[in-house]
Design an enzyme around this catalytic site. Sequence first.
Site, PDB file in Angstrom:
ATOM      1  N   TYR A  11      37.612  52.799  39.632  1.00  0.00           N
ATOM      2  CA  TYR A  11      38.888  53.034  38.998  1.00  0.00           C
ATOM      3  C   TYR A  11      39.530  51.954  38.253  1.00  0.00           C
ATOM      4  O   TYR A  11      39.606  51.915  37.094  1.00  0.00           O
ATOM      5  CB  TYR A  11      39.825  53.992  39.619  1.00  0.00           C
ATOM      6  N   ASP A  31      28.016  46.637  41.726  1.00  0.00           N
ATOM      7  CA  ASP A  31      28.791  47.770  42.355  1.00  0.00           C
ATOM      8  C   ASP A  31      27.677  48.474  42.891  1.00  0.00           C
ATOM      9  O   ASP A  31      26.634  48.802  42.646  1.00  0.00           O
ATOM     10  CB  ASP A  31      29.451  48.522  41.279  1.00  0.00           C
ATOM     11  N   ILE A  34      28.792  53.706  45.459  1.00  0.00           N
ATOM     12  CA  ILE A  34      28.904  54.707  46.545  1.00  0.00           C
ATOM     13  C   ILE A  34      30.189  55.432  46.011  1.00  0.00           C
ATOM     14  O   ILE A  34      30.144  56.742  46.064  1.00  0.00           O
ATOM     15  CB  ILE A  34      29.161  53.882  47.916  1.00  0.00           C
ATOM     16  N   ASP A  50      24.826  46.222  47.043  1.00  0.00           N
ATOM     17  CA  ASP A  50      25.776  46.371  48.193  1.00  0.00           C
ATOM     18  C   ASP A  50      26.453  45.132  48.160  1.00  0.00           C
ATOM     19  O   ASP A  50      25.663  44.042  48.248  1.00  0.00           O
ATOM     20  CB  ASP A  50      25.182  46.953  49.388  1.00  0.00           C
ATOM     21  N   TYR A 140      43.648  49.884  56.639  1.00  0.00           N
ATOM     22  CA  TYR A 140      43.233  49.383  55.282  1.00  0.00           C
ATOM     23  C   TYR A 140      44.317  48.423  54.938  1.00  0.00           C
ATOM     24  O   TYR A 140      43.589  47.153  54.404  1.00  0.00           O
ATOM     25  CB  TYR A 140      43.668  50.709  54.343  1.00  0.00           C
ATOM     26  N   ARG A 220      57.589  56.581  44.729  1.00  0.00           N
ATOM     27  CA  ARG A 220      56.504  55.379  44.542  1.00  0.00           C
ATOM     28  C   ARG A 220      56.936  54.956  43.249  1.00  0.00           C
ATOM     29  O   ARG A 220      57.222  55.267  42.304  1.00  0.00           O
ATOM     30  CB  ARG A 220      55.390  55.942  44.691  1.00  0.00           C
ATOM     31  N   ASP A 283      53.260  57.517  55.633  1.00  0.00           N
ATOM     32  CA  ASP A 283      53.902  57.645  54.261  1.00  0.00           C
ATOM     33  C   ASP A 283      55.324  56.994  54.519  1.00  0.00           C
ATOM     34  O   ASP A 283      56.211  57.696  54.983  1.00  0.00           O
ATOM     35  CB  ASP A 283      54.192  59.016  53.669  1.00  0.00           C
TER      36      ASP A 283
HETATM   37  N1  UFG Z   1      51.487  62.882  47.781  1.00  0.00           N
HETATM   38  C1  UFG Z   1      51.975  64.413  48.022  1.00  0.00           C
HETATM   39  N2  UFG Z   1      50.959  65.425  47.907  1.00  0.00           N
HETATM   40  C2  UFG Z   1      49.548  64.975  47.525  1.00  0.00           C
HETATM   41  C3  UFG Z   1      49.274  63.725  47.511  1.00  0.00           C
HETATM   42  C4  UFG Z   1      50.230  62.861  47.757  1.00  0.00           C
HETATM   43  O1  UFG Z   1      52.961  64.894  48.235  1.00  0.00           O
HETATM   44  O2  UFG Z   1      48.792  65.976  47.517  1.00  0.00           O
HETATM   45  C5  UFG Z   1      52.752  62.115  47.883  1.00  0.00           C
HETATM   46  C6  UFG Z   1      52.292  61.066  48.934  1.00  0.00           C
HETATM   47  O3  UFG Z   1      53.097  61.431  50.243  1.00  0.00           O
HETATM   48  C7  UFG Z   1      52.947  59.848  48.583  1.00  0.00           C
HETATM   49  C8  UFG Z   1      53.091  60.086  46.947  1.00  0.00           C
HETATM   50  O4  UFG Z   1      52.588  61.277  46.859  1.00  0.00           O
HETATM   51  O5  UFG Z   1      54.562  60.182  48.782  1.00  0.00           O
HETATM   52  C9  UFG Z   1      51.738  59.137  46.563  1.00  0.00           C
HETATM   53  O6  UFG Z   1      50.654  59.356  47.214  1.00  0.00           O
HETATM   54  P1  UFG Z   1      49.232  58.857  46.836  1.00  0.00           P
HETATM   55  O7  UFG Z   1      48.201  59.226  47.815  1.00  0.00           O
HETATM   56  O8  UFG Z   1      48.931  58.771  45.492  1.00  0.00           O
HETATM   57  O9  UFG Z   1      49.475  57.069  46.850  1.00  0.00           O
HETATM   58  P2  UFG Z   1      50.020  56.131  48.235  1.00  0.00           P
HETATM   59  O10 UFG Z   1      51.298  55.745  47.920  1.00  0.00           O
HETATM   60  O11 UFG Z   1      49.812  57.198  49.567  1.00  0.00           O
HETATM   61  O12 UFG Z   1      48.826  55.112  48.400  1.00  0.00           O
HETATM   62  C10 UFG Z   1      48.909  54.403  47.374  1.00  0.00           C
HETATM   63  C11 UFG Z   1      47.391  53.835  47.119  1.00  0.00           C
HETATM   64  C12 UFG Z   1      46.927  53.239  48.512  1.00  0.00           C
HETATM   65  C13 UFG Z   1      47.803  52.173  48.962  1.00  0.00           C
HETATM   66  C14 UFG Z   1      49.212  52.653  49.051  1.00  0.00           C
HETATM   67  C15 UFG Z   1      50.222  51.661  49.415  1.00  0.00           C
HETATM   68  O13 UFG Z   1      46.581  54.959  46.641  1.00  0.00           O
HETATM   69  O14 UFG Z   1      45.510  52.693  48.321  1.00  0.00           O
HETATM   70  O15 UFG Z   1      49.704  53.171  47.809  1.00  0.00           O
HETATM   71  O16 UFG Z   1      51.282  51.987  50.110  1.00  0.00           O
HETATM   72  F1  UFG Z   1      47.459  51.402  50.158  1.00  0.00           F
END
Ligand code: UFG
Length: 326
Positions: A11, A31, A34, A50, A140, A220, A283
Amino acid sequence: MQILVTGGAGYIGSHAVKLFLERGHDTWVYDSLIYGHRAAVPAGRLIVGDLNETHRIDQVLLEKRIDAVVHFAAFAAVGESVQQPAKYWQNNVVNTLNLLECLRRHNISRFVFSSTAATFGTPEQMPITEATPQRPINPYGVTKLTVEHALADYARAYNWGFAALRYFNASGAHPDGTIGEDHTPETHLIPLIIYAAMGKRPHIEIFGTDYPTPDGTCVRDYIHVCDLAEAHLLALEKLQPGQQMHYNLGIGRGYSVREVIAAVEEVTGKTVPIKEGPRRAGDPPVLVASSEKIQKELGWKPCYMDIKSIVASAWNWHRAHPKGYK
Ligand code: UFG
């Protein structure tokens, strides 16, 4: 520059590759496919391999006369990293160290590394600056921080110039609609909300409505993938031997899950079915970046400064590619 981009079919990597080529850099993608997509890479630019095949990497570095590497290739699912840490240590750390050794053999010392907000864990002070202590709370984040530490040692001992770019929530898609986000499985908020708006999923589940935030949902910092790509190019062009760059990348403003859902409804003109669910483990309530350092030092400035424009670019991609790259 002759640039090798690992994970360039993914992405964020594919958006960086497109930009590097547009700016005249001879760019090659390495790349495994995968998770990456062949169709995300311009014709003739993809080398399928890989990260554990060091002999192949050696060959590519030599044949393409590479002088800088941008390293995106990694596993990046936080939840999976908790369940399968070995997979993350092996690929994100062991394979990366092997890649660094390949570069040393070829005297390549210019390196941009894809790091993450997850290296910070759950800091209490917002926004998160480069001075915020890094205390990751999942494998991670630990694997990404480990590589940051290795790079600092390499810079000191071997005079490498490197940039560790810590992305907050990468989102959106290229405005020309040719490349965008397509993960399997998809876990990220914006594509999942758009799928719910399109009827590809029954609803979006909100993970937690009792956070100490204005509307109870997580906040976020969503940053457009093209703005991320620009930051990589700036870093690459400005890196000097021995220089260590550490930059946080966000827009400096947070949006709650409910605000993102509202933005998708406004942009698509569709109602998004919502299901309120429990918190997702791990989270943090709020993650917002300060990107003042990269703005001041490299002159980086995000073009996408609000959630609506970011969501609009994502919608443009998903609407034109309802099955992603398939
Ligand atoms: N969320 C929902 N419902 C969903 C998916 C996500 O409510 O179905 C919420 C999550 O709880 C979070 C927000 O939306 O509060 C964003 O979630 P994402 O999964 O889109 O992203 P994250 O903040 O969890 O993760 C991102 C990157 C990761 C990185 C992280 C760092 O995708 O690679 O930020 O904190 F590690």
